[in-house]
Design a protein around this motif. Sequence first.
Motif, PDB file in Angstrom:
ATOM      1  N   ASN A  53       0.914  -1.646  -0.134  1.00 51.06           N
ATOM      2  CA  ASN A  53       0.538   0.152  -0.086  1.00 51.06           C
ATOM      3  C   ASN A  53       0.789   1.174   0.132  1.00 51.06           C
ATOM      4  N   PRO A  54       1.221   1.380  -0.617  1.00 47.46           N
ATOM      5  CA  PRO A  54       2.203   2.932  -1.117  1.00 47.46           C
ATOM      6  C   PRO A  54       1.349   4.593  -0.677  1.00 47.46           C
ATOM      7  N   LYS A  55       0.210   4.318   0.167  1.00 51.68           N
ATOM      8  CA  LYS A  55      -0.194   5.021   1.371  1.00 51.68           C
ATOM      9  C   LYS A  55       0.444   4.797   2.511  1.00 51.68           C
ATOM     10  N   GLU A  56       0.216   3.466   2.964  1.00 50.56           N
ATOM     11  CA  GLU A  56       0.958   3.820   4.284  1.00 50.56           C
ATOM     12  C   GLU A  56       2.108   2.948   4.070  1.00 50.56           C
ATOM     13  N   SER A  94       9.207   7.598   2.436  1.00 57.75           N
ATOM     14  CA  SER A  94       9.435   9.287   1.877  1.00 57.75           C
ATOM     15  C   SER A  94       9.700   9.814   1.045  1.00 57.75           C
TER      16      SER A  94
END
Length: 200
Positions: free
Chosen positions: A135-138, A142
């Motif tokens: 999951n790229p968001k989680e 950075s």
Amino acid sequence: MFDSIGHMKNFVLILSLFSFWGTVSAQKKKCQELQDKAYADFQAGLFNDALSCIKKSIKCDPTSSTAYAIQAEIYETLKDSANAIKSHKNCIKADSLYQPSYYYLAFYLFRMSRFDEALYYLNQYDSVPLMQNFNPKEDAASPSMKTKVSRLKASIDMAKAELGDLLKMEIQNMGEAINSNLNEYWPGMPINGNSFVYTR
């Protein structure tokens, strides 16, 4: 009558589920409290207390990658490299999709001069986004960490090259003009190796 029995069974089942989830919730809260206390002790410089507490937290919840990450940080501070590396690896094992964990382990291995192992985990870092359920968001690192990864790779390549040069180097006494009985200190050599600078 049959309907009454059926309703009674459903009622008992619902009560059992509530009881089960209540127990799970209480256990999860206890694990989190132990983890929070361990981190607070660590921040306060109470490293042995923090280590004892985080071990209890991990025993309470062996699947918590955050707990293993805290444990690794404590071991690093205590200069226990073997257990620090083990904790970093357990962190990855607990959550193999969290990309930053691979960088943290690689960076620590680099500091231990274990360059090939560090490169291995940096390569794993690169492949994490290709894993199923990523999951790229989680899970993604950075943008600033991506810059750090590039710098770390360059540092490892340079360190390995310099290590190779050191292994080939022949140590020679440079004569009385340098190896004198005077106070000579802060010797240094630029990266091209053409000069030798020191203070007298």
